[in-house]
Motif scaffolding. Structure first.
Motif, PDB file in Angstrom:
ATOM      1  N   PRO A  73      48.302  21.746 108.872  1.00  0.00           N
ATOM      2  CA  PRO A  73      47.029  21.366 108.747  1.00  0.00           C
ATOM      3  C   PRO A  73      46.212  22.274 109.751  1.00  0.00           C
ATOM      4  O   PRO A  73      46.655  22.600 110.661  1.00  0.00           O
ATOM      5  N   LEU A  74      44.637  22.365 108.801  1.00  0.00           N
ATOM      6  CA  LEU A  74      43.686  23.190 109.867  1.00  0.00           C
ATOM      7  C   LEU A  74      42.375  22.609 109.833  1.00  0.00           C
ATOM      8  O   LEU A  74      41.970  21.653 108.866  1.00  0.00           O
ATOM      9  N   PRO A  75      41.682  22.957 110.571  1.00  0.00           N
ATOM     10  CA  PRO A  75      40.033  22.426 110.558  1.00  0.00           C
ATOM     11  C   PRO A  75      39.533  22.907 109.412  1.00  0.00           C
ATOM     12  O   PRO A  75      39.648  24.072 108.793  1.00  0.00           O
ATOM     13  N   VAL A  76      38.763  22.368 108.772  1.00  0.00           N
ATOM     14  CA  VAL A  76      37.770  22.682 107.383  1.00  0.00           C
ATOM     15  C   VAL A  76      37.005  23.946 107.679  1.00  0.00           C
ATOM     16  O   VAL A  76      36.695  24.532 106.728  1.00  0.00           O
ATOM     17  N   LEU A  77      36.948  24.150 108.952  1.00  0.00           N
ATOM     18  CA  LEU A  77      35.889  25.515 109.173  1.00  0.00           C
ATOM     19  C   LEU A  77      36.542  26.510 108.543  1.00  0.00           C
ATOM     20  O   LEU A  77      35.850  27.778 108.548  1.00  0.00           O
ATOM     21  N   TYR A  78      37.924  26.598 108.383  1.00  0.00           N
ATOM     22  CA  TYR A  78      38.849  27.949 108.079  1.00  0.00           C
ATOM     23  C   TYR A  78      38.438  28.256 106.490  1.00  0.00           C
ATOM     24  O   TYR A  78      38.698  29.221 106.147  1.00  0.00           O
ATOM     25  N   PHE A  79      38.124  27.233 105.860  1.00  0.00           N
ATOM     26  CA  PHE A  79      37.940  27.059 104.366  1.00  0.00           C
ATOM     27  C   PHE A  79      36.403  27.220 103.950  1.00  0.00           C
ATOM     28  O   PHE A  79      35.404  26.613 104.637  1.00  0.00           O
ATOM     29  N   ALA A  80      36.286  27.840 103.018  1.00  0.00           N
ATOM     30  CA  ALA A  80      34.657  27.963 102.370  1.00  0.00           C
ATOM     31  C   ALA A  80      34.076  26.971 102.290  1.00  0.00           C
ATOM     32  O   ALA A  80      34.516  25.701 101.796  1.00  0.00           O
ATOM     33  N   HIS A  81      32.771  26.768 102.820  1.00  0.00           N
ATOM     34  CA  HIS A  81      31.729  25.626 102.708  1.00  0.00           C
ATOM     35  C   HIS A  81      30.616  26.112 102.858  1.00  0.00           C
ATOM     36  O   HIS A  81      30.311  27.243 103.109  1.00  0.00           O
ATOM     37  N   GLN A  82      29.415  25.233 102.701  1.00  0.00           N
ATOM     38  CA  GLN A  82      28.110  25.805 102.640  1.00  0.00           C
ATOM     39  C   GLN A  82      27.469  25.593 103.944  1.00  0.00           C
ATOM     40  O   GLN A  82      27.683  24.385 104.485  1.00  0.00           O
ATOM     41  N   ARG A  83      26.870  26.431 104.487  1.00  0.00           N
ATOM     42  CA  ARG A  83      26.379  26.245 105.693  1.00  0.00           C
ATOM     43  C   ARG A  83      24.969  27.081 105.878  1.00  0.00           C
ATOM     44  O   ARG A  83      24.925  28.159 105.263  1.00  0.00           O
ATOM     45  N   GLU A  84      24.285  26.534 106.673  1.00  0.00           N
ATOM     46  CA  GLU A  84      22.990  27.357 106.753  1.00  0.00           C
ATOM     47  C   GLU A  84      23.278  28.501 108.050  1.00  0.00           C
ATOM     48  O   GLU A  84      23.542  28.113 109.190  1.00  0.00           O
ATOM     49  N   VAL A  85      23.058  29.723 107.982  1.00  0.00           N
ATOM     50  CA  VAL A  85      23.322  30.790 108.710  1.00  0.00           C
ATOM     51  C   VAL A  85      22.270  31.757 108.777  1.00  0.00           C
ATOM     52  O   VAL A  85      21.286  31.615 107.909  1.00  0.00           O
ATOM     53  N   PHE A  86      22.106  32.664 109.648  1.00  0.00           N
ATOM     54  CA  PHE A  86      21.106  33.775 109.882  1.00  0.00           C
ATOM     55  C   PHE A  86      21.974  34.879 110.226  1.00  0.00           C
ATOM     56  O   PHE A  86      23.128  34.909 111.069  1.00  0.00           O
TER      57      PHE A  86
END
Length: 296
Positions: A199-212
């Motif tokens: 198992p891994l943190p969800v951060l490693y997988f594609a997700h929608q996020r506000e970035v710059f």
């Protein structure tokens, strides 16, 4: 996957050597994939017993919530002792000075907190998930990496490691950093995660996020990062290849939502894993300078 079994066997041997040669070892846990794999290997090394050493995390105060949640859940699931050193405490005690300005980060401040935590708990060997393929300074490391009484690393004064003989002898006040997965590559890590269903943190997988976008790196829009005049954020489908302090962890534009997808993406990538680490862009020798001062 025979090469993965060989790497696994080598790493387990090193982890057991640490337990045999040192009195108060610890496993440096960042919540990233490498430290998660290292923890998985340590569990295998001592199964069915529990880990004979604690997990040690240095909390910058600017970590992703998902990382901290995963850390706590993992420690509870495997019944491991968890030691947390807080950078904010080092700042409050006047041992570290908060950086100011647009590019301020607490990443460098971790060194002070780490060395204080090692001294407080009398840790004589701190295992980490560093790999030689990550960065040129890491490529200079031995499995058993000696640190002097000030916690500093001298790349020109390391002990030879012939065959599988590892030398953990030290003087009072000194300690070792140990890197059991030194010979693994990023691809090896992902293939092993797939093989072992880790198992891994969800951060490693594609997700929608506000970035710059700043200086060639996509950064998450978060309260701890001050945006420059003229910078604007937008919604993107991203994932993270490495996980660390929010202020220096760059995102990758990606739709990879499974480990299999990530393996294919990694195979096709022409950007290094640390290419998205904003802290490495401070200077050509940024990593080596930090390691000399006591960094992971």
């Amino acid at each position: 996957m025979n090469h993965l079994k060989e790497l696994e066997s080598e790493s387990i041997y090193i982890i057991r050597e640490v337990a045999a040669q040192f009195e108060r070892p610890a496993l440096l846990f960042s919540g990233g994939k490498d430290s998660i794999v290292l923890t998985h290997l340590a569990l295998k090394a001592f199964y069915p017993a529990k880990l004979p050493f604690p997990l040690l995390h240095i909390d910058t105060g600017h970590n992703f919530d998902e990382t901290l949640q995963f850390r706590d859940e993992l420690a509870k699931r495997i019944d491991a002792r968890l030691i947390v050193g807080y950078v904010q405490q080092s700042i409050d005690e006047g041992k570290a000075t908060e950086e100011k300005g647009i590019n301020a980060s607490r990443n460098v401040l971790q060194t002070v907190t780490l060395l204080d935590t090692i001294e407080k708990h009398k840790i004589d060997a701190a295992m980490g998930g560093g790999r030689r393929d990550e960065e040129k300074a890491r490529a200079k490391e031995r499995f058993f990496s000696h640190r002097d009484e000030f916690g500093q690393w001298d790349p020109k004064n390391q002990r030879p490691e012939l065959w599988n003989i590892l030398n953990g002898k030290k003087r009072m006040g000194e300690h070792f950093r140990v890197f059991p997965i030194s010979n693994w590559t990023e691809m090896d890590i992902w293939q092993y995660i797939l093989m072992e269903n880790i198992p891994l943190p969800v951060l490693y997988f594609a997700h929608q996020r506000e970035v710059f976008f700043r200086d060639g790196v996509w950064l998450a829009k978060m309260p701890v990062i001050q945006m420059k005049p003229g910078e604007s954020s937008e919604e993107k489908i991203i994932r993270f290849r490495t996980i660390g302090d929010i202020t220096c962890t760059g995102a990758t534009i990606s739709t990879a939502s499974t480990v299999e997808d990530i393996i294919l993406e990694t195979a096709a990538s022409r950007v290094t894993e640390r290419g998205g680490r904003f802290d490495d862009k401070r200077s050509e020798s940024a990593m080596e300078d930090r390691k000399r001062e006591g960094y992971f």
